[in-house]
Motif scaffolding. Structure first.
Motif, PDB file in Angstrom:
ATOM      1  N   THR A 184       0.831  -1.201   0.000  1.00 38.11           N
ATOM      2  CA  THR A 184       0.000   0.000   0.000  1.00 38.11           C
ATOM      3  C   THR A 184       0.869   1.255   0.000  1.00 38.11           C
ATOM      4  OG1 THR A 184      -0.123   0.203   2.420  1.00 38.11           O
ATOM      5  CG2 THR A 184      -1.749  -1.232   1.347  1.00 38.11           C
ATOM      6  N   THR A 185       0.238   2.382  -0.261  1.00 40.40           N
ATOM      7  CA  THR A 185       0.963   3.656  -0.326  1.00 40.40           C
ATOM      8  C   THR A 185       1.572   4.040   1.011  1.00 40.40           C
ATOM      9  OG1 THR A 185      -1.158   4.765   0.058  1.00 40.40           O
ATOM     10  CG2 THR A 185      -0.392   4.582  -2.230  1.00 40.40           C
ATOM     11  N   THR A 186       0.929   3.643   2.102  1.00 44.33           N
ATOM     12  CA  THR A 186       1.393   4.017   3.441  1.00 44.33           C
ATOM     13  C   THR A 186       2.148   2.899   4.145  1.00 44.33           C
ATOM     14  OG1 THR A 186      -0.716   3.309   4.385  1.00 44.33           O
ATOM     15  CG2 THR A 186      -0.528   5.631   3.754  1.00 44.33           C
TER      16      THR A 186
ATOM     17  N   GLY B 178      -3.588   2.770   3.719  1.00 41.52           N
ATOM     18  CA  GLY B 178      -3.259   3.266   2.386  1.00 41.52           C
ATOM     19  C   GLY B 178      -3.967   2.516   1.273  1.00 41.52           C
TER      20      GLY B 178
ATOM     21  N   MET C 142      -1.069  -0.488  -3.986  1.00 42.00           N
ATOM     22  CA  MET C 142      -0.257  -0.079  -5.134  1.00 42.00           C
ATOM     23  C   MET C 142       0.018  -1.238  -6.077  1.00 42.00           C
ATOM     24  SD  MET C 142       2.573   2.219  -3.125  1.00 42.00           S
ATOM     25  CE  MET C 142       3.597   2.343  -4.587  1.00 42.00           C
TER      26      MET C 142
ATOM     27  N   TYR D  25       5.194   8.437   4.160  1.00 41.73           N
ATOM     28  CA  TYR D  25       4.103   8.741   5.084  1.00 41.73           C
ATOM     29  C   TYR D  25       4.641   8.686   6.510  1.00 41.73           C
ATOM     30  CZ  TYR D  25       0.380   8.938   1.635  1.00 41.73           C
ATOM     31  OH  TYR D  25      -0.431   9.317   0.590  1.00 41.73           O
TER      32      TYR D  25
ATOM     33  N   ALA E  54       3.679  13.487   0.478  1.00 36.43           N
ATOM     34  CA  ALA E  54       3.161  12.222  -0.047  1.00 36.43           C
ATOM     35  C   ALA E  54       1.711  12.352  -0.500  1.00 36.43           C
ATOM     36  CB  ALA E  54       3.291  11.130   1.019  1.00 36.43           C
TER      37      ALA E  54
ATOM     38  N   ASN F 284       1.416  13.438  -3.902  1.00 29.25           N
ATOM     39  CA  ASN F 284       2.150  12.564  -4.825  1.00 29.25           C
ATOM     40  C   ASN F 284       3.546  13.090  -5.145  1.00 29.25           C
ATOM     41  OD1 ASN F 284       0.028  10.652  -5.117  1.00 29.25           O
ATOM     42  ND2 ASN F 284      -0.997  12.027  -6.555  1.00 29.25           N
TER      43      ASN F 284
ATOM     44  N   THR G  57       7.450  12.819  -4.111  1.00 26.14           N
ATOM     45  CA  THR G  57       8.413  11.976  -3.402  1.00 26.14           C
ATOM     46  C   THR G  57       9.666  12.784  -3.093  1.00 26.14           C
ATOM     47  OG1 THR G  57       7.597   9.975  -4.492  1.00 26.14           O
ATOM     48  CG2 THR G  57       9.782   9.869  -3.486  1.00 26.14           C
TER      49      THR G  57
END
Length: 222
Positions: free
Chosen positions: A10-12, A17, A20, A51, A65, A68, A70
C-alpha cells in the motif's frame, strides 16, 4: 507486536493506504522465517517512509506524499535488538520486535516481505512497551479518575533520586547550583515525603545545576 500481510503493498505501508501492487507469495516455512528474522538483527540503515512526520523544508513528509511528491530521504541508523515469531499462515506473519527509537516497523515489514520475494504491508501494530513501561500495566483514560493512580515521579524518571537534607531544600527551591559528588548525569531531588523538588543536571566534576523545579507547594509532586 505487528502483523504483516503478504502479497500486497500500500501507499502508506499499512492498511490505511491504497493498494499499489500485488505480487505472488512464494511458499515459506518456520525455518525460513527464523533465518530471515536473524538476518535483520543488529544495527542497520533505514530510510524513513514518505508517510511519516519527519520534516523536510518545514513540511512533514506525509504532506508531500499526499500530493504525490516523493522527497529524497537520508537513511537513519536504527537497531533491531530482537525479533520473535508469534504465528504465521501462507499470507501473513505475526511477530514481536524490540528496537531502537526511530525505527519504522512499517519499513521493517516492507524489508521482511522483500526477503521473502514478495511485497507486504502492516495490518496491525501495537506498542507493548516503551522503556520500563509495559502495556499490561497501563490504565485507560476512563479509569484514570484520580491522581492516586499515577506513578510517582521518582519511579517514573530513568535516573536516580536523592533525598535532600532539610538544610539543603531552600537552596533547591531557589534553583541554586549544588556541589554533589556523583557519577549520575541527572539527579531528582526529593524530600522526606518523597515529593519531587527539582531535577539537577551535572555541569562539571561535582557541580549540578537545576534544569526543572517542582517547588510549587500547591502542585502534585509525588
Amino acid at each position: 507486536m505487528a502483523t504483516l500481510k503478504l502479497g500486497s503493498q500500500t501507499t502508506t505501508l499499512d492498511k490505511t493506504g491504497e493498494i499499489m501492487q500485488n505480487q505472488p507469495i512464494p511458499p515459506f516455512d518456520k525455518n525460513t522465517l527464523e533465518k530471515m528474522f536473524a538476518s535483520l538483527i543488529g544495527k542497520q540503515q533505514q530510510i524513513p517512509p514518505m508517510y511519516s512526520a519527519i520534516k523536510v523544508n518545514g513540511k512533514k513528509l506525509y504532506e508531500y506524499a499526499r500530493k504525490n511528491i516523493t522527497i529524497e530521504r537520508k537513511p537513519r541508523e536504527i537497531e533491531i535488538y530482537d525479533l520473535q515469531l508469534i504465528d504465521f499462515e501462507k499470507d501473513w506473519i505475526q511477530f514481536e520486535v524490540t528496537c531502537s527509537k526511530g525505527t519504522y516497523i512499517r519499513t521493517l515489514g516492507e524489508e521482511m516481505a522483500k526477503k521473502l520475494h514478495t511485497v507486504g504491508h502492516l495490518t496491525q501494530l501495537i506498542r507493548t512497551r516503551i522503556g520500563q513501561y509495559e502495556l499490561q500495566n497501563a490504565i485507560s483514560i476512563d479509569a484514570l479518575d484520580s491522581l492516586t493512580a499515577c506513578i510517582p515521579i521518582y519511579q517514573a524518571v530513568p535516573f536516580p533520586y536523592q533525598k535532600a537534607p532539610d538544610a539543603l531544600i531552600p537552596f533547591i527551591k531557589d534553583g541554586k547550583p549544588l556541589f554533589y559528588q556523583s557519577d549520575a548525569p541527572l539527579i531528582l531531588w526529593v524530600n522526606d515525603q518523597m515529593r519531587a523538588l527539582a531535577i539537577y543536571q551535572k555541569e562539571n566534576e561535582n557541580e549540578y545545576r537545576c534544569v526543572r523545579g517542582f517547588y510549587d507547594e500547591n502542585c502534585f509532586h509525588s
